[in-house]
Design a protein around this motif. Structure first.
Motif, PDB file in Angstrom:
ATOM      1  N   PHE A  65       0.823  -1.212   0.000  1.00 38.58           N
ATOM      2  CA  PHE A  65       0.000   0.000   0.000  1.00 38.58           C
ATOM      3  C   PHE A  65       0.858   1.265   0.000  1.00 38.58           C
ATOM      4  N   HIS A  66       1.971   1.229   0.748  1.00 34.84           N
ATOM      5  CA  HIS A  66       2.753   2.446   0.955  1.00 34.84           C
ATOM      6  C   HIS A  66       3.486   2.940  -0.285  1.00 34.84           C
ATOM      7  N   VAL A  67       3.608   2.114  -1.295  1.00 34.76           N
ATOM      8  CA  VAL A  67       4.314   2.572  -2.492  1.00 34.76           C
ATOM      9  C   VAL A  67       3.354   2.948  -3.621  1.00 34.76           C
ATOM     10  N   VAL A  68       2.053   2.778  -3.393  1.00 34.99           N
ATOM     11  CA  VAL A  68       1.064   3.145  -4.406  1.00 34.99           C
ATOM     12  C   VAL A  68       0.894   4.662  -4.391  1.00 34.99           C
ATOM     13  N   ASP A  69       0.986   5.280  -5.573  1.00 35.49           N
ATOM     14  CA  ASP A  69       0.955   6.738  -5.630  1.00 35.49           C
ATOM     15  C   ASP A  69      -0.454   7.323  -5.739  1.00 35.49           C
ATOM     16  N   ASP A  70      -1.477   6.465  -5.697  1.00 39.82           N
ATOM     17  CA  ASP A  70      -2.861   6.938  -5.723  1.00 39.82           C
ATOM     18  C   ASP A  70      -3.647   6.243  -4.620  1.00 39.82           C
ATOM     19  N   PRO A  71      -3.375   6.608  -3.344  1.00 45.02           N
ATOM     20  CA  PRO A  71      -4.067   5.922  -2.242  1.00 45.02           C
ATOM     21  C   PRO A  71      -5.577   6.111  -2.279  1.00 45.02           C
ATOM     22  N   ARG A  72      -6.031   7.245  -2.782  1.00 36.76           N
ATOM     23  CA  ARG A  72      -7.487   7.442  -2.872  1.00 36.76           C
ATOM     24  C   ARG A  72      -8.111   6.416  -3.816  1.00 36.76           C
ATOM     25  N   GLY A  73      -7.520   6.268  -4.995  1.00 33.79           N
ATOM     26  CA  GLY A  73      -8.053   5.303  -5.955  1.00 33.79           C
ATOM     27  C   GLY A  73      -7.981   3.877  -5.444  1.00 33.79           C
ATOM     28  N   LEU A  74      -6.979   3.624  -4.579  1.00 36.08           N
ATOM     29  CA  LEU A  74      -6.799   2.269  -4.054  1.00 36.08           C
ATOM     30  C   LEU A  74      -7.821   1.941  -2.977  1.00 36.08           C
ATOM     31  N   HIS A  75      -8.137   2.907  -2.115  1.00 38.22           N
ATOM     32  CA  HIS A  75      -8.932   2.605  -0.921  1.00 38.22           C
ATOM     33  C   HIS A  75     -10.378   3.095  -0.960  1.00 38.22           C
ATOM     34  N   GLU A  76     -10.639   4.213  -1.632  1.00 37.55           N
ATOM     35  CA  GLU A  76     -11.978   4.803  -1.574  1.00 37.55           C
ATOM     36  C   GLU A  76     -13.086   3.871  -2.069  1.00 37.55           C
ATOM     37  N   PRO A  77     -12.878   3.115  -3.156  1.00 40.69           N
ATOM     38  CA  PRO A  77     -13.978   2.274  -3.649  1.00 40.69           C
ATOM     39  C   PRO A  77     -14.458   1.219  -2.654  1.00 40.69           C
ATOM     40  N   TYR A  78     -13.626   0.902  -1.655  1.00 40.39           N
ATOM     41  CA  TYR A  78     -13.967  -0.192  -0.751  1.00 40.39           C
ATOM     42  C   TYR A  78     -14.688   0.277   0.511  1.00 40.39           C
ATOM     43  N   LEU A  79     -14.828   1.607   0.659  1.00 43.08           N
ATOM     44  CA  LEU A  79     -15.584   2.109   1.808  1.00 43.08           C
ATOM     45  C   LEU A  79     -17.024   1.620   1.759  1.00 43.08           C
ATOM     46  N   VAL A  80     -17.651   1.759   0.606  1.00 44.81           N
ATOM     47  CA  VAL A  80     -19.046   1.348   0.484  1.00 44.81           C
ATOM     48  C   VAL A  80     -19.165  -0.168   0.598  1.00 44.81           C
ATOM     49  N   ARG A  81     -18.151  -0.890   0.170  1.00 39.26           N
ATOM     50  CA  ARG A  81     -18.214  -2.351   0.230  1.00 39.26           C
ATOM     51  C   ARG A  81     -18.031  -2.834   1.671  1.00 39.26           C
ATOM     52  N   ASN A  82     -17.217  -2.130   2.460  1.00 41.22           N
ATOM     53  CA  ASN A  82     -17.125  -2.459   3.883  1.00 41.22           C
ATOM     54  C   ASN A  82     -18.488  -2.289   4.548  1.00 41.22           C
ATOM     55  N   ARG A  83     -19.169  -1.181   4.216  1.00 39.39           N
ATOM     56  CA  ARG A  83     -20.484  -0.953   4.823  1.00 39.39           C
ATOM     57  C   ARG A  83     -21.485  -2.009   4.369  1.00 39.39           C
ATOM     58  N   GLU A  84     -21.408  -2.453   3.127  1.00 42.57           N
ATOM     59  CA  GLU A  84     -22.319  -3.496   2.647  1.00 42.57           C
ATOM     60  C   GLU A  84     -22.113  -4.798   3.421  1.00 42.57           C
ATOM     61  N   ILE A  85     -20.853  -5.139   3.690  1.00 41.88           N
ATOM     62  CA  ILE A  85     -20.573  -6.345   4.481  1.00 41.88           C
ATOM     63  C   ILE A  85     -21.096  -6.180   5.893  1.00 41.88           C
ATOM     64  N   LEU A  86     -20.870  -4.998   6.465  1.00 39.59           N
ATOM     65  CA  LEU A  86     -21.378  -4.714   7.811  1.00 39.59           C
ATOM     66  C   LEU A  86     -22.896  -4.870   7.855  1.00 39.59           C
ATOM     67  N   GLU A  87     -23.599  -4.269   6.897  1.00 42.18           N
ATOM     68  CA  GLU A  87     -25.060  -4.316   6.900  1.00 42.18           C
ATOM     69  C   GLU A  87     -25.560  -5.750   6.736  1.00 42.18           C
ATOM     70  N   ALA A  88     -24.884  -6.535   5.902  1.00 44.37           N
ATOM     71  CA  ALA A  88     -25.295  -7.927   5.727  1.00 44.37           C
ATOM     72  C   ALA A  88     -25.167  -8.700   7.035  1.00 44.37           C
ATOM     73  N   LEU A  89     -24.080  -8.468   7.760  1.00 41.97           N
ATOM     74  CA  LEU A  89     -23.888  -9.152   9.042  1.00 41.97           C
ATOM     75  C   LEU A  89     -24.875  -8.651  10.096  1.00 41.97           C
ATOM     76  N   LYS A  90     -25.162  -7.362  10.083  1.00 38.44           N
ATOM     77  CA  LYS A  90     -26.158  -6.823  11.022  1.00 38.44           C
ATOM     78  C   LYS A  90     -27.517  -7.486  10.808  1.00 38.44           C
ATOM     79  N   GLU A  91     -27.813  -7.793   9.553  1.00 43.36           N
ATOM     80  CA  GLU A  91     -29.086  -8.422   9.227  1.00 43.36           C
ATOM     81  C   GLU A  91     -29.046  -9.943   9.374  1.00 43.36           C
TER      82      GLU A  91
END
Length: 238
Positions: free
Chosen positions: A175-201
């Motif tokens: 991760f530390h050598v990737v020059d676009d950390p936003r592009g690397l991590h931002e798309p997975y924020l919504v997917r983390n929440r989707e996993i959370l919501e599935a487990l909550k349900e």
């Protein structure tokens, strides 16, 4: 590149964490955290003199800490040159994701009856979203790692927790050598929440499917980007 005066000062601030019972394990904990945070970059040389002085530990203690972190594949010793933060190969990244898929999906699959204890996951998701709001992409990365550690913690297994701590710490070297950390991590924020919501349900099977797809997509993205960086020679500290 060696340890700078600024790094010396920041490590000196960590000296209080050692307390009165300084041990190689505690030194290793500090250095592991600093490596995970990107304070010491892949390819960077660790200076025994600077780090030992900053932390107030003996050369033997520091060398034992280096040995522990070398065993964890975070550091490498190069004959007649010193100790360096490891630079992962593409094959390392692929193997890390194979391990993650095996372990993380098995944890979700093995959960008992709902409700599941998702408070830690919820805290990590919120932390990631808050970091993204202020465009702190390093903070998003850290929150994402915490999310996956909390996910594995649902297994209530000390050994599994320890395994994943090492696997995820090693992953952050890429991760530390990737020059676009936003592009690397931002798309997975919504997917983390989707996993959370599935487990909550209580939807364990759905959460596992979401997680498997997430890890496959993340691996494909990171391997593509990281392979390009290695080819260009940008994955090593200059």
């Amino acid at each position: 590149m060696g340890t700078t005066g600024s790094e010396h000062g920041q490590l000196a601030d960590d000296r209080a964490l050692l307390g009165r019972t300084s041990t190689a394990e505690r030194v290793a904990d500090i250095l592991r955290t600093r490596i995970a945070e990107g304070f010491f970059r892949p390819g960077g040389r660790l200076s025994e003199d600077s780090i030992g002085t900053a932390l107030g530990v003996s050369r033997n203690t520091l060398r034992e800490a280096f040995r522990l972190l070398t065993h964890e594949r975070l550091l490498v010793h190069q004959l007649n040159r010193g100790v360096f933060v490891r630079v992962l190969a593409v094959e390392d990244v692929e193997d890390i994701y194979r391990t993650r898929r095996l372990v993380e999906c098995a944890v979700v699959r093995g959960l008992g009856k709902p409700p599941f204890a998702v408070d830690g996951l919820r805290t990590a998701v919120i932390a990631g979203e808050q970091a993204a709001y202020v465009e702190d992409w390093q903070g998003v990365s850290t929150a994402n790692i915490h999310f996956h550690r909390e996910l594995v913690a649902l297994a209530r297994s000390v050994r599994t927790d320890e395994l994943m701590r090492g696997v995820l710490a090693e992953l952050r070297l890429a991760f530390h050598v990737v020059d676009d950390p936003r592009g690397l991590h931002e798309p997975y924020l919504v997917r983390n929440r989707e996993i959370l919501e599935a487990l909550k349900e209580g939807k364990r099977d759905g959460a596992e499917r979401l997680l498997a797809a997430y890890l496959d997509d993340s691996r494909t993205q990171l391997v593509r980007v990281y392979a390009g960086l290695l080819q260009d020679g940008d994955a090593v500290e200059r």
